[in-house]
Design a protein around this motif. Structure first.
Motif, PDB file in Angstrom:
ATOM      1  N   ALA A 116      -5.875   2.677   3.726  1.00 34.97           N
ATOM      2  CA  ALA A 116      -5.218   2.187   2.503  1.00 34.97           C
ATOM      3  C   ALA A 116      -5.366   0.673   2.410  1.00 34.97           C
ATOM      4  O   ALA A 116      -5.437  -0.028   3.417  1.00 34.97           O
ATOM      5  CB  ALA A 116      -3.739   2.560   2.517  1.00 34.97           C
ATOM      6  N   ARG A 135      -4.118   7.431   1.948  1.00 42.29           N
ATOM      7  CA  ARG A 135      -4.328   7.037   3.346  1.00 42.29           C
ATOM      8  C   ARG A 135      -5.814   6.877   3.676  1.00 42.29           C
ATOM      9  O   ARG A 135      -6.188   6.032   4.493  1.00 42.29           O
ATOM     10  CB  ARG A 135      -3.685   8.059   4.284  1.00 42.29           C
ATOM     11  CG  ARG A 135      -3.678   7.618   5.727  1.00 42.29           C
ATOM     12  CD  ARG A 135      -2.874   8.552   6.616  1.00 42.29           C
ATOM     13  NE  ARG A 135      -2.786   8.000   7.957  1.00 42.29           N
ATOM     14  CZ  ARG A 135      -1.890   7.115   8.359  1.00 42.29           C
ATOM     15  NH1 ARG A 135      -0.963   6.700   7.530  1.00 42.29           N
ATOM     16  NH2 ARG A 135      -1.894   6.647   9.595  1.00 42.29           N
ATOM     17  N   ARG A 157      -0.474  13.092   7.137  1.00 40.03           N
ATOM     18  CA  ARG A 157      -1.511  12.733   8.109  1.00 40.03           C
ATOM     19  C   ARG A 157      -2.463  13.911   8.348  1.00 40.03           C
ATOM     20  O   ARG A 157      -3.673  13.714   8.472  1.00 40.03           O
ATOM     21  CB  ARG A 157      -0.867  12.277   9.421  1.00 40.03           C
ATOM     22  CG  ARG A 157      -0.162  10.924   9.329  1.00 40.03           C
ATOM     23  CD  ARG A 157       0.590  10.615  10.628  1.00 40.03           C
ATOM     24  NE  ARG A 157       1.308   9.359  10.543  1.00 40.03           N
ATOM     25  CZ  ARG A 157       0.832   8.190  10.978  1.00 40.03           C
ATOM     26  NH1 ARG A 157      -0.373   8.142  11.529  1.00 40.03           N
ATOM     27  NH2 ARG A 157       1.552   7.095  10.866  1.00 40.03           N
ATOM     28  N   GLN A 202      -3.510   0.512  -5.354  1.00 43.00           N
ATOM     29  CA  GLN A 202      -2.338   0.792  -4.525  1.00 43.00           C
ATOM     30  C   GLN A 202      -1.272  -0.293  -4.627  1.00 43.00           C
ATOM     31  O   GLN A 202      -0.073   0.014  -4.628  1.00 43.00           O
ATOM     32  CB  GLN A 202      -2.766   0.982  -3.065  1.00 43.00           C
ATOM     33  CG  GLN A 202      -3.581   2.247  -2.834  1.00 43.00           C
ATOM     34  CD  GLN A 202      -3.547   2.720  -1.396  1.00 43.00           C
ATOM     35  OE1 GLN A 202      -2.632   2.402  -0.641  1.00 43.00           O
ATOM     36  NE2 GLN A 202      -4.550   3.485  -1.004  1.00 43.00           N
ATOM     37  N   GLU A 217       5.686  12.929   6.368  1.00 38.34           N
ATOM     38  CA  GLU A 217       4.636  12.004   6.796  1.00 38.34           C
ATOM     39  C   GLU A 217       3.617  12.700   7.707  1.00 38.34           C
ATOM     40  O   GLU A 217       2.419  12.457   7.614  1.00 38.34           O
ATOM     41  CB  GLU A 217       5.241  10.804   7.514  1.00 38.34           C
ATOM     42  CG  GLU A 217       4.199   9.742   7.843  1.00 38.34           C
ATOM     43  CD  GLU A 217       4.771   8.577   8.616  1.00 38.34           C
ATOM     44  OE1 GLU A 217       4.322   7.446   8.381  1.00 38.34           O
ATOM     45  OE2 GLU A 217       5.658   8.799   9.458  1.00 38.34           O
ATOM     46  N   ASP A 231       5.404   4.963   5.226  1.00 39.35           N
ATOM     47  CA  ASP A 231       5.755   4.640   6.618  1.00 39.35           C
ATOM     48  C   ASP A 231       7.137   3.994   6.685  1.00 39.35           C
ATOM     49  O   ASP A 231       7.931   4.275   7.586  1.00 39.35           O
ATOM     50  CB  ASP A 231       4.713   3.700   7.222  1.00 39.35           C
ATOM     51  CG  ASP A 231       3.423   4.413   7.595  1.00 39.35           C
ATOM     52  OD1 ASP A 231       3.398   5.661   7.535  1.00 39.35           O
ATOM     53  OD2 ASP A 231       2.436   3.732   7.934  1.00 39.35           O
ATOM     54  N   PHE A 278      -0.535  11.332  -1.115  1.00 36.64           N
ATOM     55  CA  PHE A 278      -0.422  10.295  -0.087  1.00 36.64           C
ATOM     56  C   PHE A 278      -1.555  10.400   0.931  1.00 36.64           C
ATOM     57  O   PHE A 278      -1.966   9.386   1.520  1.00 36.64           O
ATOM     58  CB  PHE A 278       0.941  10.364   0.590  1.00 36.64           C
ATOM     59  CG  PHE A 278       2.020   9.652  -0.165  1.00 36.64           C
ATOM     60  CD1 PHE A 278       2.222   8.288  -0.014  1.00 36.64           C
ATOM     61  CD2 PHE A 278       2.825  10.329  -1.065  1.00 36.64           C
ATOM     62  CE1 PHE A 278       3.206   7.620  -0.727  1.00 36.64           C
ATOM     63  CE2 PHE A 278       3.817   9.680  -1.782  1.00 36.64           C
ATOM     64  CZ  PHE A 278       4.009   8.315  -1.614  1.00 36.64           C
ATOM     65  N   ASP A 299      -5.709   4.420   9.110  1.00 38.51           N
ATOM     66  CA  ASP A 299      -5.228   4.100   7.762  1.00 38.51           C
ATOM     67  C   ASP A 299      -6.267   3.266   7.022  1.00 38.51           C
ATOM     68  O   ASP A 299      -6.557   2.138   7.416  1.00 38.51           O
ATOM     69  CB  ASP A 299      -3.904   3.339   7.860  1.00 38.51           C
ATOM     70  CG  ASP A 299      -3.328   2.992   6.494  1.00 38.51           C
ATOM     71  OD1 ASP A 299      -3.746   3.612   5.505  1.00 38.51           O
ATOM     72  OD2 ASP A 299      -2.477   2.090   6.428  1.00 38.51           O
ATOM     73  N   THR A 325       0.516   3.846   1.975  1.00 39.91           N
ATOM     74  CA  THR A 325       0.818   4.197   3.364  1.00 39.91           C
ATOM     75  C   THR A 325       2.010   3.396   3.857  1.00 39.91           C
ATOM     76  O   THR A 325       2.916   3.926   4.508  1.00 39.91           O
ATOM     77  CB  THR A 325      -0.399   3.942   4.265  1.00 39.91           C
ATOM     78  OG1 THR A 325      -1.474   4.784   3.855  1.00 39.91           O
ATOM     79  CG2 THR A 325      -0.071   4.242   5.719  1.00 39.91           C
ATOM     80  N   THR A 364       0.860  -1.184   0.000  1.00 34.01           N
ATOM     81  CA  THR A 364       0.000   0.000   0.000  1.00 34.01           C
ATOM     82  C   THR A 364       0.895   1.232   0.000  1.00 34.01           C
ATOM     83  O   THR A 364       2.086   1.168   0.360  1.00 34.01           O
ATOM     84  CB  THR A 364      -0.937   0.065   1.219  1.00 34.01           C
ATOM     85  OG1 THR A 364      -0.156   0.380   2.393  1.00 34.01           O
ATOM     86  CG2 THR A 364      -1.689  -1.239   1.414  1.00 34.01           C
TER      87      THR A 364
END
Length: 537
Positions: free
Chosen positions: A175, A82, A46, A200, A42, A17, A78, A173, A13, A11
């Motif tokens: 995703a 998410r 968010r 994704q 990041e 991450d 992104f 999340d 995310t 994914t």
């Protein structure tokens, strides 16, 4: 790195991450005077996800990105991933006809734009869209640099990108590997481009494999992002850079001299480009010093007038390698070995990047698979394939085979090592401004003018660049106003799609066949090129 399929992120995310965990204080993005670490990037993602959620954007919703290369583009992209939303790529060079069509057919609920980017009146373009084009749009995010710019779209919420900084981070999340994340446009056989949906898993796995294959994961890597994020070529390079947790130097618009200066200032090791871009950078560089850290450059050969570019680059210590990709498969699906001789590297195509990638060539008449060296229709399989053409099951069924290949529409021939050499497009798709363009798209705009009864658009070499040339038939008693017709196209289409000439004919050259009378597009191309050469346009 040579990761196995089990360790690759599935994914977007997970991809980000992982990068933030590996390089929390490492530089993610350099843009103008801004520098974002992976930790900061990041966090902004968010917060942006939280903002989108407050606007009611969730899984499956579409967000149209009519935005150039900026950190905001990647942050919002992104963020969409998410929360399970889909980013719809809209080229900033597109104008009313193209923008309205893409936004309407994608069903985008949100639009992101930079209203006065490069002095272009984007709000004015929106105001000229066909009725109903923005019916699904409920919210607009306005990104600006410097002086504030206003956007007025009655009945829709207008927010500034700066508001996102105050939003609480979205820690949930949504995703998923099979959740859609991207819609790109591609050429089609009708006037409207097809909308290509990717999931994704395809983006995350493919870009991680690209990062490994092309050396983005090397410790000293610094990538220069000159290609636009709205196309799969630029998009895949950008996400591969982030997958490798390496720095990306981002340019909102290409300028050859500035690109050369950035290479020198940031000791750039990687960048991919079109042949036009690389040619301009070679001409702008006063010495070879800015390129001394670059191992090789993957380039797209779009301009027939620049066939000597690999030789000129080689003479200046830069190795170029041919690549292959398309919207339906994403970019960097195949590429040449950087250590191969130049005669091999300059060819488009090459070995499959993914260990699970497969290529085959089929005889378009018999349907038989062909051996190496025999030209035919190229078919591709692998993890980067599209899900579908959005809301177009007939086209999807025609493009995807039962055993998991996509029919590319390209003419190619297999090579002994399992790779392939791209030869040309099998149809009549034009290569203009570094993009594949359906001639039917330009023809439809011309045929919308009252005196024009029919139109045929072909590609010519005009003063060293690929350009469109239109032949039209006017209604009996009608008169072609070439200047007005070109002005109409300029107002409705991207500049690179505007024909350099529009010429009236009494009839198009045709030939009879078992399937009906066909227009001789080869003859039209020959006529158009002769006209260009004679008038030295």
């Amino acid at each position: 790195m040579n990761e196995s399929a089990q360790t690759l992120p599935t994914t977007l995310t997970a991809l980000l991450d992982r990068a933030a965990a590996v390089q929390p204080d490492g530089v993610a993005i350099v843009y103008e005077d801004q520098t974002l670490t992976y930790r900061a990037f990041e966090e902004k993602v968010r917060r942006a996800a939280g903002f989108l959620a407050t606007q009611g954007i969730g899984e499956g919703d579409r967000v149209a990105f009519w935005l150039p290369n900026t950190p905001a583009y990647l942050i919002l992209y992104f963020a969409c991933a998410r929360i399970g939303a889909v980013a719809v790529a809209v080229n900033t060079r597109f104008r009313a006809a193209e923008v309205g069509d893409i936004i309407r057919r994608s069903g985008a609920r949100m639009l992101v734009l930079w209203p006065d980017f490069r002095g272009i009146d984007f709000p004015g373009i929106l105001a000229s869209l066909e009725p109903g084009a923005l019916d699904a749009v409920e919210c607009v995010i306005v990104y600006t640099e410097g002086a504030d710019a206003s956007v007025e779209l009655p009945g829709r919420a207008i927010h500034r990108f700066a508001e996102i900084a105050a939003q609480a981070p979205h820690d949930v999340d949504h995703a998923g590997p099979d959740i859609g994340c991207n819609i790109f446009t591609t050429s089609g056989t009708t006037s409207a481009p097809k909308l290509v949906l990717h999931r994704q898993f395809a983006v995350a796995v493919h870009t991680a494999e690209v990062a490994d294959k092309f050396g983005f994961v090397d410790a000293e890597t610094v990538c220069l992002q000159v290609l636009p994020l709205c196309g799969v070529f630029g998009f895949c390079q950008a996400i591969a850079t982030l997958a490798a947790a390496r720095p990306m130097v981002l340019m909102s618009a290409f300028d050859a001299a500035e690109a050369v200066a950035l290479c020198a200032r940031h000791r750039v090791t990687h960048f991919e480009s079109t042949d036009d871009m690389l040619d301009a950078m070679l001409r702008a560089a006063e010495s070879d010093a800015p390129f001394e850290k670059i191992g090789f450059i993957g380039y797209g050969a779009f301009n027939r007038a620049l066939e000597d570019l690999p030789d000129r680059a080689e003479a200046r210590g830069i190795r170029v390698i041919g690549l292959w990709g398309m919207s339906e498969t994403m970019a960097f699906v195949a590429g040449r070995d950087p250590d191969a001789p130049l005669a091999e590297r300059r060819k488009a195509g090459g070995a499959m990047v993914s260990p699970r990638g497969r290529a085959r060539v089929r005889d378009p008449d018999s349907g038989d698979l062909l051996p190496p060296g025999a030209p035919g229709a190229l078919e591709i399989a692998g993890p980067s394939l599209m899900v579908e053409y959005l809301d177009n099951p007939e086209a999807t069924a025609a493009a995807l085979t039962d055993d998991g290949y996509v029919c590319t529409g390209d003419l190619a021939q297999m090579e002994e090592d399992g790779g392939f050499e791209f030869i040309t497009r099998m149809g009549d798709v034009l290569r203009l401004g570094g993009f594949l363009v359906s001639p039917a798209e330009i023809e439809a705009e011309l045929q919308a003018l009252p005196p024009i009864e029919a139109a045929q658009v072909v590609e010519v070499d005009a003063a060293g660049r690929n350009a469109a040339f239109a032949y039209v038939i006017v209604t009996p008693g009608g008169t072609l106003d070439e200047a007005a017709a070109r002005a109409h196209c300029a107002a409705r289409l991207a500049k690179f799609k505007v024909p350099v000439r529009i010429v009236a004919l009494d009839a198009f050259p045709t030939t009879p066949s078992a399937n009906g009378t066909k227009i001789q597009r080869v003859a039209l191309r020959r006529m158009a090129q002769a006209a260009i050469d004679e008038n030295a346009i």
